[in-house]
Design an enzyme around this catalytic site. Sequence first.
Site: not given
Ligand code: XMP
Length: 174
Positions: A130, A102
């Site tokens: 994403k 994300d």
């Molecule tokens: P980042 O933003 O650090 O995200 O790339 C990594 C972790 O954040 C959680 N994450 C989500 N969890 N729905 C979720 O249930 C989402 O849309 C989402 N986006 C991020 C997830 O644990 C991921 O490993």
Amino acid sequence: MYDRILVSTEQLKNTVTVLAEQINETYRNDDNLIAIVILEGAKYFAQDLLSEINVPVKLEYLKASSYYGSTCSTGDVKLEGPDELKAAIRGKQLLIIDDIYDTGLTLTRVLNWCKECKAESIKTCVLLEKEIHHQKQINIDFLGLKIEEAFVIGYGLDFEGRYRELPFVAVLKE
Ligand code: XMP
């Protein structure tokens, strides 16, 4: 609970099979592989993926948290793992298994931590990416699917600890 299904159970199964084939091919001559599963979200994905891996692999877990019940990253990523893990991964080939790319903050933190541990090589396997401008750019070696910008639940992904058990990935209802 959810608006619509984004990735069906069948699509998940097919995606996992394709990723496992790529991983089996990449590591077919290696016996020094350690898979590090990022908890909690990647647990379901990793279990299915590893059941299709046919190269020797040691399994380790690292807990990363930054969301604390909201749908936005706090930016502060905490890592918790066994103390012996740092020593165990020195000189090894690491495969980081995560659920979703994300913002990229979590994977960046994990990758930096692994680099400090002096692994021989580090590759990443992520089920979902994403399609957004990531705060941190990361090279994903084995990527499952790209998805639209939405908060998703299911197949290990949660909202406030719920919905992980859904057998598909869906968009959370506002
Ligand atoms: P980042 O933003 O650090 O995200 O790339 C990594 C972790 O954040 C959680 N994450 C989500 N969890 N729905 C979720 O249930 C989402 O849309 C989402 N986006 C991020 C997830 O644990 C991921 O490993």
